[in-house]
Design a protein around this motif. Sequence first.
Motif, PDB file in Angstrom:
ATOM      1  N   VAL A 240      -5.678  -3.743   4.550  1.00  0.00           N
ATOM      2  CA  VAL A 240      -5.320  -5.157   4.602  1.00  0.00           C
ATOM      3  C   VAL A 240      -4.318  -5.505   3.506  1.00  0.00           C
ATOM      4  CG1 VAL A 240      -7.486  -5.873   5.677  1.00  0.00           C
ATOM      5  CG2 VAL A 240      -7.323  -5.805   3.176  1.00  0.00           C
ATOM      6  N   HIS A 241      -3.614  -6.598   3.739  1.00  0.00           N
ATOM      7  CA  HIS A 241      -2.682  -7.261   2.805  1.00  0.00           C
ATOM      8  C   HIS A 241      -1.919  -6.307   1.877  1.00  0.00           C
ATOM      9  CE1 HIS A 241      -5.959  -6.806  -0.058  1.00  0.00           C
ATOM     10  NE2 HIS A 241      -6.643  -7.844   0.368  1.00  0.00           N
ATOM     11  N   GLN A 242      -1.213  -5.348   2.444  1.00  0.00           N
ATOM     12  CA  GLN A 242      -0.401  -4.469   1.598  1.00  0.00           C
ATOM     13  C   GLN A 242       0.791  -5.254   1.046  1.00  0.00           C
ATOM     14  OE1 GLN A 242       0.078  -0.686   3.938  1.00  0.00           O
ATOM     15  NE2 GLN A 242      -1.302   0.006   2.324  1.00  0.00           N
ATOM     16  N   SER A 243       1.000  -5.128  -0.258  1.00  0.00           N
ATOM     17  CA  SER A 243       1.999  -5.957  -0.938  1.00  0.00           C
ATOM     18  C   SER A 243       3.154  -5.165  -1.522  1.00  0.00           C
ATOM     19  CB  SER A 243       1.324  -6.762  -2.058  1.00  0.00           C
ATOM     20  OG  SER A 243       0.890  -5.918  -3.111  1.00  0.00           O
ATOM     21  N   THR A 244       3.143  -3.841  -1.370  1.00  0.00           N
ATOM     22  CA  THR A 244       4.211  -3.027  -1.941  1.00  0.00           C
ATOM     23  C   THR A 244       4.776  -2.064  -0.906  1.00  0.00           C
ATOM     24  OG1 THR A 244       2.997  -1.058  -2.710  1.00  0.00           O
ATOM     25  CG2 THR A 244       2.869  -3.042  -4.099  1.00  0.00           C
ATOM     26  N   PRO A 245       6.070  -1.778  -0.977  1.00  0.00           N
ATOM     27  CA  PRO A 245       6.636  -0.780  -0.061  1.00  0.00           C
ATOM     28  C   PRO A 245       6.032   0.593  -0.287  1.00  0.00           C
ATOM     29  CG  PRO A 245       8.223  -1.395  -1.766  1.00  0.00           C
ATOM     30  CD  PRO A 245       7.088  -2.357  -1.868  1.00  0.00           C
ATOM     31  N   GLY A 246       5.643   0.896  -1.536  1.00  0.00           N
ATOM     32  CA  GLY A 246       5.023   2.193  -1.804  1.00  0.00           C
ATOM     33  C   GLY A 246       3.722   2.373  -1.052  1.00  0.00           C
ATOM     34  N   ALA A 247       2.901   1.318  -0.972  1.00  0.00           N
ATOM     35  CA  ALA A 247       1.647   1.392  -0.227  1.00  0.00           C
ATOM     36  C   ALA A 247       1.913   1.606   1.257  1.00  0.00           C
ATOM     37  CB  ALA A 247       0.834   0.123  -0.457  1.00  0.00           C
ATOM     38  N   VAL A 248       2.891   0.898   1.797  1.00  0.00           N
ATOM     39  CA  VAL A 248       3.246   1.054   3.212  1.00  0.00           C
ATOM     40  C   VAL A 248       3.746   2.471   3.480  1.00  0.00           C
ATOM     41  CG1 VAL A 248       4.856   0.288   5.005  1.00  0.00           C
ATOM     42  CG2 VAL A 248       3.713  -1.393   3.537  1.00  0.00           C
ATOM     43  N   ASP A 249       4.554   3.003   2.575  1.00  0.00           N
ATOM     44  CA  ASP A 249       5.086   4.354   2.755  1.00  0.00           C
ATOM     45  C   ASP A 249       3.980   5.402   2.749  1.00  0.00           C
ATOM     46  OD1 ASP A 249       7.613   3.257   2.863  1.00  0.00           O
ATOM     47  OD2 ASP A 249       8.153   3.812   0.801  1.00  0.00           O
ATOM     48  N   LEU A 250       2.973   5.209   1.912  1.00  0.00           N
ATOM     49  CA  LEU A 250       1.859   6.153   1.879  1.00  0.00           C
ATOM     50  C   LEU A 250       1.138   6.194   3.224  1.00  0.00           C
ATOM     51  CD1 LEU A 250       0.423   5.315  -1.649  1.00  0.00           C
ATOM     52  CD2 LEU A 250       1.326   7.549  -0.944  1.00  0.00           C
ATOM     53  N   VAL A 251       0.952   5.034   3.827  1.00  0.00           N
ATOM     54  CA  VAL A 251       0.295   4.983   5.135  1.00  0.00           C
ATOM     55  C   VAL A 251       1.183   5.628   6.200  1.00  0.00           C
ATOM     56  CG1 VAL A 251      -0.608   3.447   6.920  1.00  0.00           C
ATOM     57  CG2 VAL A 251      -1.069   2.970   4.516  1.00  0.00           C
ATOM     58  N   ALA A 252       2.478   5.351   6.146  1.00  0.00           N
ATOM     59  CA  ALA A 252       3.403   5.946   7.114  1.00  0.00           C
ATOM     60  C   ALA A 252       3.421   7.471   6.994  1.00  0.00           C
ATOM     61  CB  ALA A 252       4.804   5.380   6.908  1.00  0.00           C
ATOM     62  N   ASP A 253       3.392   7.965   5.773  1.00  0.00           N
ATOM     63  CA  ASP A 253       3.355   9.421   5.567  1.00  0.00           C
ATOM     64  C   ASP A 253       2.069  10.014   6.133  1.00  0.00           C
ATOM     65  OD1 ASP A 253       5.791   9.272   4.294  1.00  0.00           O
ATOM     66  OD2 ASP A 253       4.973   9.373   2.265  1.00  0.00           O
ATOM     67  N   ALA A 254       0.943   9.310   5.958  1.00  0.00           N
ATOM     68  CA  ALA A 254      -0.332   9.797   6.501  1.00  0.00           C
ATOM     69  C   ALA A 254      -0.284   9.834   8.024  1.00  0.00           C
ATOM     70  CB  ALA A 254      -1.475   8.915   6.017  1.00  0.00           C
ATOM     71  N   ARG A 255       0.346   8.829   8.632  1.00  0.00           N
ATOM     72  CA  ARG A 255       0.494   8.839  10.099  1.00  0.00           C
ATOM     73  C   ARG A 255       1.310  10.040  10.547  1.00  0.00           C
ATOM     74  NH1 ARG A 255       0.966   3.019  10.107  1.00  0.00           N
ATOM     75  NH2 ARG A 255       3.216   3.192   9.926  1.00  0.00           N
ATOM     76  N   ASP A 256       2.354  10.346   9.775  1.00  0.00           N
ATOM     77  CA  ASP A 256       3.185  11.504  10.122  1.00  0.00           C
ATOM     78  C   ASP A 256       2.380  12.801  10.073  1.00  0.00           C
ATOM     79  OD1 ASP A 256       5.371   9.872  10.471  1.00  0.00           O
ATOM     80  OD2 ASP A 256       6.243  10.279   8.499  1.00  0.00           O
ATOM     81  N   ARG A 257       1.327  12.815   9.251  1.00  0.00           N
ATOM     82  CA  ARG A 257       0.462  14.004   9.178  1.00  0.00           C
ATOM     83  C   ARG A 257      -0.610  13.995  10.269  1.00  0.00           C
ATOM     84  NH1 ARG A 257       0.278  12.358   3.765  1.00  0.00           N
ATOM     85  NH2 ARG A 257      -1.953  11.856   3.922  1.00  0.00           N
ATOM     86  N   GLY A 258      -0.653  12.938  11.078  1.00  0.00           N
ATOM     87  CA  GLY A 258      -1.601  12.891  12.179  1.00  0.00           C
ATOM     88  C   GLY A 258      -2.799  11.997  11.975  1.00  0.00           C
ATOM     89  N   LEU A 259      -2.889  11.320  10.815  1.00  0.00           N
ATOM     90  CA  LEU A 259      -4.023  10.432  10.566  1.00  0.00           C
ATOM     91  C   LEU A 259      -3.777   9.091  11.255  1.00  0.00           C
ATOM     92  CD1 LEU A 259      -6.695   9.976   8.980  1.00  0.00           C
ATOM     93  CD2 LEU A 259      -5.309   9.055   7.117  1.00  0.00           C
ATOM     94  N   GLU A 260      -4.822   8.530  11.844  1.00  0.00           N
ATOM     95  CA  GLU A 260      -4.725   7.196  12.418  1.00  0.00           C
ATOM     96  C   GLU A 260      -4.907   6.183  11.289  1.00  0.00           C
ATOM     97  OE1 GLU A 260      -6.820   4.340  15.822  1.00  0.00           O
ATOM     98  OE2 GLU A 260      -7.302   6.486  15.756  1.00  0.00           O
TER      99      GLU A 260
END
Length: 473
Positions: A240-260
Amino acid sequence: MSDLVIANARIVNADGTASGHIVVSDGRIEEILDVTEPVPVADRVIDAQGRAVIPGGVDGHCHVAQITSSHRTLDDYATTSAAALWGGTTTIMDFGIPRDANETPLEAARNKRELALASRCDVALHGSVISWDETVPAQLDELAAMGIRSVKMYMTNRGSTMSDNDTVLKVMKEMKRLDGLTIIHAEHDAIIVDCTEERAQAGEIGIEHLHETRPELAEELSVREVLAMAEYIGTPVYFVHQSTPGAVDLVADARDRGLEAYSETCPHYLLIDDGVYASEYPEWFACCPPMRDAETVAALRERFAGGAVDTVASDHSCYDMTQKRVHSDDVREMPHGLPGVETRMPSAFTALTEGAAVTDAVLERFADLFSTAPARINALPGKGRIEAGYDADLVVFDPTEERTVDGAALHMGTDFSPFHGRTLRGWPQVVVAGGRTVLDEDGFHDPGAVGRLIERGPQSAPAAVASLAGKGA
């Protein structure tokens, strides 16, 4: 004869735009006719005149009548659901968060179900677990049977709502077993506590120093840690409520590894920077995480427009200025949270379109962020799409219309808005919820306590098109 026709509409779904007439009967979309066809006879015809029509908004993150420690928000379901409709949101999602150690997760959820009987719009619920004991698995089973298949946990707020890592890991395992979704407030508690203590020792603990007590690193480290736990277990996770581009990038990288994994942000993190803590009314901006610096805000807005963020939610919390100012000299004691369920649509649309042409692709991206993605991620049946068989939740708006926010004139039950005095574009002009026209050129038409409690299915199964008839909120 149908109940309602929205004629000559520019129909915007997340996956495409077309022109047509939307025919509504018995609370659902009966059919969509090509715009070249004659407008069918109906009890009421609204001529959209080529204006955009998007699916009714789904706000996946609201706190209604919430008690946390010594603080209670001032709203109730009648007020917040009406404000949601004023703002083009036709479904809100609230949290059953235990008010203290004496209330169980199951009791908290049942309490919210009772309060939701007053809702003017449809409601879905998330559960919440603060501490683990041997009764939690059975409680989560009961929540799933009630159609509550997501559980929120806080990685901070020591002594009130915080869950320790053992609890988070165990609940994640249970949510995997139940085919559900883990929701996380990600801020690293130890860093925040230490940083806050340092500021207090320096005599810099008032609201004007809030942003200095909760650094970006604390959010990003917590996201990294939770992603590791979710990857270890193999279970979906939503931040919830991500406030930094770094936090968003971490989630995007995890998706690229196959995590939902999913990123949510809020309009105030896209439009407001931490300079407001030096303004005349810094209490307007007391929330956690706090506002970030202007460079961070701009970078987050780029991620938002570019597709890295999945949903936009209000994180609505209805305190007033009296509550905010009682302890504005100490951020450890004051209530945090902002009213925003009514302004989510124009503030998010403004953030998305700032400096950009309003193309079909932009409108489709907005429909996804505002409605379709939160409906899909939360497995809400009948929501998030304009198509035959779906709920008749519809918003007509002119993407070019601008209005200046007057916090006192809004309908959220409080006396301020963090967007007061700002000019926002993309306000709803007509709102249809469950086939009822609740907002039009004549103003707001209170439908009464007609909201339904929407029960959700397994996370991995597609949501049924038809909503659950007869399920009162």
